[in-house]
Design an enzyme around this catalytic site. Structure first.
Site, PDB file in Angstrom:
ATOM      1  N   GLY A  62       0.831  -1.203   0.000  1.00  0.00           N
ATOM      2  CA  GLY A  62       0.000   0.000   0.000  1.00  0.00           C
ATOM      3  C   GLY A  62       0.861   1.246   0.000  1.00  0.00           C
ATOM      4  O   GLY A  62       0.511   2.268   0.589  1.00  0.00           O
ATOM      5  N   SER A  71      -4.906   0.763  13.363  1.00  0.00           N
ATOM      6  CA  SER A  71      -5.684   1.994  13.455  1.00  0.00           C
ATOM      7  C   SER A  71      -6.203   2.120  14.879  1.00  0.00           C
ATOM      8  O   SER A  71      -6.298   1.129  15.612  1.00  0.00           O
ATOM      9  CB  SER A  71      -6.862   1.951  12.485  1.00  0.00           C
ATOM     10  OG  SER A  71      -7.703   3.084  12.631  1.00  0.00           O
ATOM     11  N   ASN A  73       1.212  -2.295   5.291  1.00  0.00           N
ATOM     12  CA  ASN A  73       0.402  -1.089   5.395  1.00  0.00           C
ATOM     13  C   ASN A  73      -0.863  -1.124   4.542  1.00  0.00           C
ATOM     14  O   ASN A  73      -1.790  -0.355   4.789  1.00  0.00           O
ATOM     15  CB  ASN A  73       1.262   0.117   4.988  1.00  0.00           C
ATOM     16  CG  ASN A  73       0.459   1.388   4.854  1.00  0.00           C
ATOM     17  OD1 ASN A  73       0.159   2.060   5.841  1.00  0.00           O
ATOM     18  ND2 ASN A  73       0.090   1.727   3.620  1.00  0.00           N
ATOM     19  N   VAL A  84      -2.552  -7.635  -1.953  1.00  0.00           N
ATOM     20  CA  VAL A  84      -2.175  -8.447  -0.795  1.00  0.00           C
ATOM     21  C   VAL A  84      -3.240  -9.476  -0.435  1.00  0.00           C
ATOM     22  O   VAL A  84      -2.965 -10.408   0.334  1.00  0.00           O
ATOM     23  CB  VAL A  84      -1.850  -7.571   0.427  1.00  0.00           C
ATOM     24  CG1 VAL A  84      -0.644  -6.685   0.153  1.00  0.00           C
ATOM     25  CG2 VAL A  84      -3.058  -6.751   0.876  1.00  0.00           C
ATOM     26  N   TYR A 135     -14.172  -2.704   9.000  1.00  0.00           N
ATOM     27  CA  TYR A 135     -12.825  -2.126   9.080  1.00  0.00           C
ATOM     28  C   TYR A 135     -12.281  -2.260  10.503  1.00  0.00           C
ATOM     29  O   TYR A 135     -11.131  -2.678  10.715  1.00  0.00           O
ATOM     30  CB  TYR A 135     -12.878  -0.659   8.658  1.00  0.00           C
ATOM     31  CG  TYR A 135     -11.568   0.085   8.787  1.00  0.00           C
ATOM     32  CD1 TYR A 135     -10.595   0.004   7.811  1.00  0.00           C
ATOM     33  CD2 TYR A 135     -11.315   0.887   9.904  1.00  0.00           C
ATOM     34  CE1 TYR A 135      -9.390   0.699   7.935  1.00  0.00           C
ATOM     35  CE2 TYR A 135     -10.129   1.584  10.033  1.00  0.00           C
ATOM     36  CZ  TYR A 135      -9.166   1.484   9.046  1.00  0.00           C
ATOM     37  OH  TYR A 135      -7.983   2.167   9.176  1.00  0.00           O
ATOM     38  N   ILE A 186      -5.160  11.079  10.099  1.00  0.00           N
ATOM     39  CA  ILE A 186      -3.958  11.540   9.419  1.00  0.00           C
ATOM     40  C   ILE A 186      -4.358  12.252   8.132  1.00  0.00           C
ATOM     41  O   ILE A 186      -5.228  11.777   7.395  1.00  0.00           O
ATOM     42  CB  ILE A 186      -3.016  10.354   9.111  1.00  0.00           C
ATOM     43  CG1 ILE A 186      -2.742   9.550  10.390  1.00  0.00           C
ATOM     44  CG2 ILE A 186      -1.728  10.847   8.473  1.00  0.00           C
ATOM     45  CD1 ILE A 186      -2.106  10.333  11.526  1.00  0.00           C
TER      46      ILE A 186
END
Length: 257
Positions: free
Chosen positions: A14, A140, A88, A62, A154, A187
């Site tokens: 990523g 996260s 990542n 991935v 997620y 972020i």
């Protein structure tokens, strides 16, 4: 000052956008060989070109175990070694539970959690042979610590990554391989920019440091976990969120305003 990592090789999955791109750029600046992995080769090539001649690109999803084995083989072929994995790669499509399908759930788990497993499995032969390795997983705060509507799948994937590293670090410790995770908060990346100025202002208001994090904030932590100075740290998590998870209510933030 971290001891030099020059000459080592890192694979960043990523690595063409957002946090991954920042990680790849930071490792390149530290003198490492960088293999930027992304699903689209053109995106990976653009990120590698930004880093310079010590970086190259590889296209892989991935979620596909064979594709992960292929990026590991490419790193060894191009650089002769594979020392560090920054796992990542991740996706975050929103879907609330009343409309979430099996396909929605499986896609997120397949990329974020199973993709972490695939990536780690791919690099193990090289790291075990060298009896040295660093694995840094991008998790996260969402899932392990917080929740957010629309991100149940997620959050499950990101919490699952932490369960994964805690056993992986035990299995890999005899080979000199450490496994740790960074837990970013909000972020400033391309993904957040698309949510609009109002969203960004509200997020900044919920963070004690009153700003969104930068990709460099995460990249610097990843570089530390990959360093010799972090050799005695494994199975650990580092929250990088400007203090976002700490206030017990909005009133706590109002008290410091």
């Amino acid at each position: 000052m971290l001891k030099a990592l020059e000459g080592r090789t890192v694979v960043v999955t990523g690595g063409s956008k957002g946090i991954g791109r920042g990680i790849a750029r930071r490792f390149g600046a530290a003198g490492l060989n960088v293999l930027v992995v992304a699903r689209r080769l053109a995106d990976a090539e653009a990120a590698a070109a930004e880093i310079g001649p010590n970086a190259s690109a590889f296209a892989a999803d991935v979620a596909d175990r064979a594709a992960c084995a292929a990026f590991a083989a490419a790193a060894l072929e191009r650089y002769g070694r594979l020392d560090i994995l920054c796992a990542n790669a991740g996706i975050f499509p929103a879907a609330k539970l009343d409309v979430m399908t099996d396909a929605d759930f499986d896609q997120v788990i397949g990329t974020n959690l199973k993709g972490t497993f695939h990536s780690v499995a791919a690099v193990l032969p090289a790291m075990k042979a060298a009896r040295w390795g660093r694995i840094v997983v991008t998790s996260s705060i969402t899932g392990p610590i917080t929740g957010y509507p629309g991100w149940a799948h997620y959050g499950a994937s990101k919490a699952g990554q932490l369960g994964f590293i805690r056993t992986a670090c035990l299995e890999l410790a005899p080979f000199g391989i450490t496994v740790n995770a960074v837990l970013p908060g909000n972020i400033r990346t391309e993904g957040l920019d698309g949510l609009g100025a109002d969203y960004l202002e509200k997020m900044e208001a919920s963070i004690p440091l009153k700003r969104l994090g930068s990709v460099d904030d995460i990249a610097n932590a990843a570089l530390f976990f990959a360093s010799e100075e972090a050799a005695y740290i494994t199975g650990q998590t580092l929250v990088i969120d400007g203090g976002q998870v700490l206030p017990e209510s909005l009133m706590a933030l109002e008290e410091i305003a």
